[in-house]
Design a protein around this motif. Structure first.
Motif, short mmCIF file in Angstrom:
data_model
loop_
_atom_site.label_atom_id
_atom_site.label_comp_id
_atom_site.label_asym_id
_atom_site.label_seq_id
_atom_site.Cartn_x
_atom_site.Cartn_y
_atom_site.Cartn_z
N THR A 134 -1.15 -7.22 -0.89
CA THR A 134 -2.40 -6.74 -1.48
C THR A 134 -3.61 -7.52 -0.97
O THR A 134 -4.69 -6.98 -0.86
CB THR A 134 -2.35 -6.82 -3.01
OG1 THR A 134 -2.01 -8.15 -3.40
CG2 THR A 134 -1.32 -5.86 -3.57
N GLU A 170 -6.02 10.69 0.35
CA GLU A 170 -5.95 9.24 0.48
C GLU A 170 -5.10 8.64 -0.64
O GLU A 170 -4.24 7.79 -0.39
CB GLU A 170 -7.35 8.64 0.43
CG GLU A 170 -7.35 7.13 0.55
CD GLU A 170 -8.73 6.54 0.55
OE1 GLU A 170 -8.82 5.31 0.34
OE2 GLU A 170 -9.72 7.26 0.76
N TRP A 174 7.04 1.65 2.46
CA TRP A 174 7.03 0.25 2.86
C TRP A 174 8.04 -0.55 2.02
O TRP A 174 8.80 -1.36 2.53
CB TRP A 174 5.63 -0.34 2.71
CG TRP A 174 5.51 -1.77 3.08
CD1 TRP A 174 5.80 -2.85 2.28
CD2 TRP A 174 5.10 -2.32 4.33
NE1 TRP A 174 5.56 -4.03 2.96
CE2 TRP A 174 5.13 -3.72 4.22
CE3 TRP A 174 4.69 -1.75 5.53
CZ2 TRP A 174 4.78 -4.56 5.27
CZ3 TRP A 174 4.32 -2.59 6.57
CH2 TRP A 174 4.37 -3.98 6.43
N PRO A 226 4.06 -4.00 -0.45
CA PRO A 226 3.11 -4.31 0.62
C PRO A 226 2.12 -5.38 0.16
O PRO A 226 1.85 -5.51 -1.02
CB PRO A 226 2.40 -2.97 0.87
CG PRO A 226 2.70 -2.12 -0.30
CD PRO A 226 3.93 -2.64 -0.94
N ALA A 235 -1.26 1.49 6.84
CA ALA A 235 -2.11 2.06 5.79
C ALA A 235 -3.37 2.68 6.39
O ALA A 235 -3.75 3.79 6.01
CB ALA A 235 -2.48 0.98 4.78
N LEU A 245 2.93 5.73 1.27
CA LEU A 245 3.11 4.61 2.19
C LEU A 245 3.61 3.36 1.47
O LEU A 245 4.46 2.62 2.00
CB LEU A 245 1.81 4.30 2.92
CG LEU A 245 1.36 5.33 3.95
CD1 LEU A 245 -0.04 4.99 4.46
CD2 LEU A 245 2.34 5.41 5.10
N THR A 246 3.10 3.12 0.27
CA THR A 246 3.57 1.98 -0.52
C THR A 246 5.05 2.14 -0.84
O THR A 246 5.83 1.19 -0.71
CB THR A 246 2.75 1.85 -1.81
OG1 THR A 246 1.38 1.63 -1.47
CG2 THR A 246 3.24 0.69 -2.67
N TRP A 295 0.90 -3.89 7.69
CA TRP A 295 0.43 -3.06 6.59
C TRP A 295 -0.95 -2.48 6.89
O TRP A 295 -1.22 -1.32 6.57
CB TRP A 295 0.43 -3.84 5.28
CG TRP A 295 -0.13 -3.03 4.16
CD1 TRP A 295 -1.29 -3.25 3.50
CD2 TRP A 295 0.44 -1.84 3.60
NE1 TRP A 295 -1.48 -2.28 2.56
CE2 TRP A 295 -0.43 -1.40 2.59
CE3 TRP A 295 1.59 -1.11 3.84
CZ2 TRP A 295 -0.19 -0.26 1.82
CZ3 TRP A 295 1.84 0.02 3.09
CH2 TRP A 295 0.96 0.44 2.10
N VAL A 326 -3.55 6.72 6.11
CA VAL A 326 -4.54 7.24 5.17
C VAL A 326 -5.61 8.05 5.91
O VAL A 326 -6.01 9.13 5.46
CB VAL A 326 -5.17 6.08 4.36
CG1 VAL A 326 -6.43 6.52 3.64
CG2 VAL A 326 -4.16 5.55 3.36
N ARG A 379 -1.52 6.87 0.18
CA ARG A 379 -1.37 5.44 -0.11
C ARG A 379 -0.14 5.20 -0.99
O ARG A 379 0.63 4.25 -0.77
CB ARG A 379 -2.63 4.88 -0.77
CG ARG A 379 -2.60 3.36 -0.83
CD ARG A 379 -3.94 2.77 -1.17
NE ARG A 379 -4.94 3.00 -0.17
CZ ARG A 379 -5.13 2.22 0.90
NH1 ARG A 379 -4.35 1.20 1.11
NH2 ARG A 379 -6.09 2.48 1.76
N LYS A 380 0.08 6.07 -1.97
CA LYS A 380 1.26 5.95 -2.83
C LYS A 380 2.53 6.15 -2.00
O LYS A 380 3.50 5.41 -2.15
CB LYS A 380 1.22 6.98 -3.97
CG LYS A 380 0.16 6.73 -4.99
CD LYS A 380 0.52 5.52 -5.82
CE LYS A 380 -0.51 5.33 -6.91
NZ LYS A 380 -0.24 4.16 -7.72
#
Length: 92
Positions: free
Chosen positions: A44, A23, A34, A42, A63, A30-31, A59, A67, A27-28
């Motif tokens: 927050t 996860e 993006w 992205p 995400a 995907l960020t 997003w 994830v 997440r890193k």
């Protein structure tokens, strides 16, 4: 050799660690993806009225799906690896 009490702790703990790591890494990734694709970080706070509905939903979908897929694959791979090595560990 007989199983010790709590024999299910190993696979559960291994799955938890693998899922958490997957996860975090996903997440890193995907960020980063993006940001490269849109030129913006992205969102927050998805509930903020300052974030457009399209960006918030986009997003959330990217995400959430990304994830969760990474977590499921990591947990399955970790448990499968543990099952393959378990007979060797139990014999020693």
């Amino acid at each position: 050799m007989a199983k010790k009490d709590g024999g299910e702790v190993g696979p559960v703990l291994m799955g938890f660690v693998a899922g958490f790591a997957a996860e975090f890494v996903m997440r890193k990734a995907l960020t980063f993806a993006w940001t490269r694709a849109t030129g913006e970080e992205p969102p927050t706070d998805l509930e903020s009225p300052d974030v457009s509905l399209g960006r918030a939903l986009g997003w959330a979908v990217v995400a959430g799906v990304g994830v969760e897929v990474a977590r499921v694959l990591a947990v399955r791979a970790a448990r499968q690896g543990l099952i393959r090595t378990a007979p060797e560990v139990l014999e020693s």
